[in-house]
Scaffold this active site. Structure first.
Site, mmCIF file in Angstrom:
data_model
loop_
_atom_site.group_PDB
_atom_site.id
_atom_site.type_symbol
_atom_site.label_atom_id
_atom_site.label_comp_id
_atom_site.label_asym_id
_atom_site.label_seq_id
_atom_site.Cartn_x
_atom_site.Cartn_y
_atom_site.Cartn_z
ATOM 1 N N ARG A 284 51.031 64.073 2.793
ATOM 2 C CA ARG A 284 50.350 64.942 1.815
ATOM 3 C C ARG A 284 50.459 66.400 2.282
ATOM 4 O O ARG A 284 50.508 66.651 3.492
ATOM 5 C CB ARG A 284 48.867 64.556 1.715
ATOM 6 C CG ARG A 284 48.636 63.191 1.118
ATOM 7 C CD ARG A 284 47.217 62.724 1.335
ATOM 8 N NE ARG A 284 46.918 62.658 2.765
ATOM 9 C CZ ARG A 284 45.719 62.435 3.271
ATOM 10 N NH1 ARG A 284 44.686 62.276 2.481
ATOM 11 N NH2 ARG A 284 45.543 62.388 4.579
ATOM 12 N N HIS B 59 47.974 55.350 -1.924
ATOM 13 C CA HIS B 59 48.714 54.343 -1.146
ATOM 14 C C HIS B 59 49.627 53.527 -2.068
ATOM 15 O O HIS B 59 50.778 53.252 -1.738
ATOM 16 C CB HIS B 59 47.754 53.364 -0.457
ATOM 17 C CG HIS B 59 46.806 53.975 0.526
ATOM 18 N ND1 HIS B 59 45.448 53.820 0.464
ATOM 19 C CD2 HIS B 59 47.037 54.745 1.623
ATOM 20 C CE1 HIS B 59 44.867 54.448 1.468
ATOM 21 N NE2 HIS B 59 45.804 55.028 2.190
ATOM 22 N N LYS C 221 38.019 55.757 13.275
ATOM 23 C CA LYS C 221 37.386 55.354 12.011
ATOM 24 C C LYS C 221 36.469 54.154 12.148
ATOM 25 O O LYS C 221 36.759 53.227 12.898
ATOM 26 C CB LYS C 221 38.460 55.057 10.973
ATOM 27 C CG LYS C 221 39.193 56.320 10.573
ATOM 28 C CD LYS C 221 40.189 56.110 9.486
ATOM 29 C CE LYS C 221 40.888 57.439 9.213
ATOM 30 N NZ LYS C 221 41.991 57.289 8.277
ATOM 31 N N SER D 76 40.795 58.061 1.443
ATOM 32 C CA SER D 76 39.829 56.962 1.364
ATOM 33 C C SER D 76 38.408 57.457 1.642
ATOM 34 O O SER D 76 37.461 57.034 0.982
ATOM 35 C CB SER D 76 40.216 55.864 2.359
ATOM 36 O OG SER D 76 41.476 55.352 2.022
HETATM 37 N N1 COA Z 1 47.760 59.351 -0.983
HETATM 38 C C1 COA Z 1 46.473 59.618 -0.823
HETATM 39 N N2 COA Z 1 45.828 59.452 0.344
HETATM 40 C C2 COA Z 1 46.519 58.989 1.370
HETATM 41 C C3 COA Z 1 47.866 58.691 1.290
HETATM 42 C C4 COA Z 1 48.495 58.877 0.028
HETATM 43 N N3 COA Z 1 49.761 58.626 -0.154
HETATM 44 N N4 COA Z 1 48.286 58.265 2.497
HETATM 45 C C5 COA Z 1 47.239 58.305 3.301
HETATM 46 N N5 COA Z 1 46.170 58.735 2.625
HETATM 47 C C6 COA Z 1 44.836 58.959 3.171
HETATM 48 C C7 COA Z 1 44.164 57.696 3.579
HETATM 49 O O1 COA Z 1 43.344 57.204 2.551
HETATM 50 C C8 COA Z 1 43.370 58.129 4.773
HETATM 51 O O2 COA Z 1 42.146 58.645 4.355
HETATM 52 P P1 COA Z 1 40.900 58.665 5.344
HETATM 53 O O3 COA Z 1 41.304 59.470 6.545
HETATM 54 O O4 COA Z 1 39.860 59.299 4.537
HETATM 55 O O5 COA Z 1 40.637 57.224 5.699
HETATM 56 C C9 COA Z 1 44.154 59.292 5.368
HETATM 57 O O6 COA Z 1 45.024 59.710 4.344
HETATM 58 C C10 COA Z 1 44.974 58.910 6.545
HETATM 59 O O7 COA Z 1 45.609 57.710 6.212
HETATM 60 P P2 COA Z 1 46.808 57.159 6.993
HETATM 61 O O8 COA Z 1 47.797 58.242 7.105
HETATM 62 O O9 COA Z 1 47.283 55.888 6.412
HETATM 63 O O10 COA Z 1 46.238 56.930 8.393
HETATM 64 P P3 COA Z 1 45.131 55.963 8.804
HETATM 65 O O11 COA Z 1 44.180 56.750 9.600
HETATM 66 O O12 COA Z 1 44.558 55.172 7.690
HETATM 67 O O13 COA Z 1 45.971 54.967 9.706
HETATM 68 C C11 COA Z 1 47.155 54.224 11.594
HETATM 69 C C12 COA Z 1 46.501 55.403 10.919
HETATM 70 C C13 COA Z 1 46.276 52.965 11.463
HETATM 71 C C14 COA Z 1 48.482 53.932 10.951
HETATM 72 C C15 COA Z 1 47.337 54.633 13.073
HETATM 73 O O14 COA Z 1 46.096 54.987 13.620
HETATM 74 C C16 COA Z 1 47.938 53.507 13.862
HETATM 75 O O15 COA Z 1 49.150 53.339 13.863
HETATM 76 N N6 COA Z 1 47.048 52.730 14.534
HETATM 77 C C17 COA Z 1 47.420 51.523 15.256
HETATM 78 C C18 COA Z 1 47.461 51.797 16.755
HETATM 79 C C19 COA Z 1 48.709 52.537 17.113
HETATM 80 O O16 COA Z 1 49.836 52.072 16.936
HETATM 81 N N7 COA Z 1 48.494 53.742 17.686
HETATM 82 C C20 COA Z 1 49.564 54.608 18.121
HETATM 83 C C21 COA Z 1 49.961 55.560 17.048
HETATM 84 S S1 COA Z 1 51.283 56.599 17.612
#
Ligand code: COA
Length: 166
Positions: free
Chosen positions: A95, A22, A46, A133
């Site tokens: 990724r 991140h 989650k 994560s």
């Molecule tokens: N390098 C390494 N790991 C990374 C990364 C990077 N650059 N970017 C993301 N990751 C990992 C994260 O650690 C996470 O790991 P995990 O699944 O083990 O927790 C995984 O990739 C996914 O992360 P991310 O892409 O940031 O998604 P998220 O699940 O943490 O977040 C939200 C998703 C919160 C942004 C999405 O659910 C959201 O927008 N929610 C709000 C409600 C909403 O608007 N919904 C409608 C969506 S259209």
């Protein structure tokens, strides 16, 4: 069409916890924006280990020297938050490990909900693409070495959290 005079980006995620993956995206994205908000948002699938307050504190400590970066959280839709704070771009990391389909769907849905919001993707850095994560938490729980994969502040909090749980 007019060029935007103030570009405010939102980098949303669960950040449970923040990883160097991140941080790599934030470090590369923030110079391109007038303001970048790192937004803690809820992911429906989650069950976070850290509370929102703990995640916010870790992010604020790690990002304290990033002048135009602020940290916030939201409970509803990220696009609604973006509209409320007049942000125009959503930042996402991509990724090479299966992110594309889900990211494509989210970016399209967000753009469908609010046409004026675009999603900008950054390819995840070559030394971070295998990180997530959940994997960090799993490896740490079983005694694996994660010190080069998360910021020091996060490592300290992970130790506290797992020690207090026994
Ligand atoms: N390098 C390494 N790991 C990374 C990364 C990077 N650059 N970017 C993301 N990751 C990992 C994260 O650690 C996470 O790991 P995990 O699944 O083990 O927790 C995984 O990739 C996914 O992360 P991310 O892409 O940031 O998604 P998220 O699940 O943490 O977040 C939200 C998703 C919160 C942004 C999405 O659910 C959201 O927008 N929610 C709000 C409600 C909403 O608007 N919904 C409608 C969506 S259209």
């Amino acid at each position: 069409m007019k060029k935007k005079s103030f570009v405010h980006g939102i980098y949303a995620g669960t950040f449970d916890p923040l990883t160097n993956g991140h941080l790599d995206i934030i470090s590369r994205a923030f110079p391109l924006f007038d303001k970048l908000t790192v937004l803690i948002a809820e992911s429906p699938t989650k069950k976070p280990l850290f509370s929102i307050a703990q995640r916010k504190e870790m992010l604020e400590l790690v990002l304290k020297d990033f002048s135009n970066v602020c940290v916030d959280f939201c409970e509803g839709l990220v696009v609604d938050y973006a509209l409320k704070v007049k942000a125009n771009v959503l930042v996402r990391g991509l990724r090479p490990t299966g992110d594309f389909e889900n990211e494509f769907q989210m970016a399209t849905m967000n753009n469908y909900l609010h046409k004026e919001i675009e999603t900008l993707f950054f390819m995840t850095g070559h030394s971070h693409y295998f990180i997530s994560s959940s994997l960090i938490k799993e490896v740490f729980k079983h005694g694996g070495d994660i010190k080069d994969l998360v910021p020091e502040v996060v490592l300290k909090q992970m130790k506290n959290m797992f020690q207090s749980r026994g």
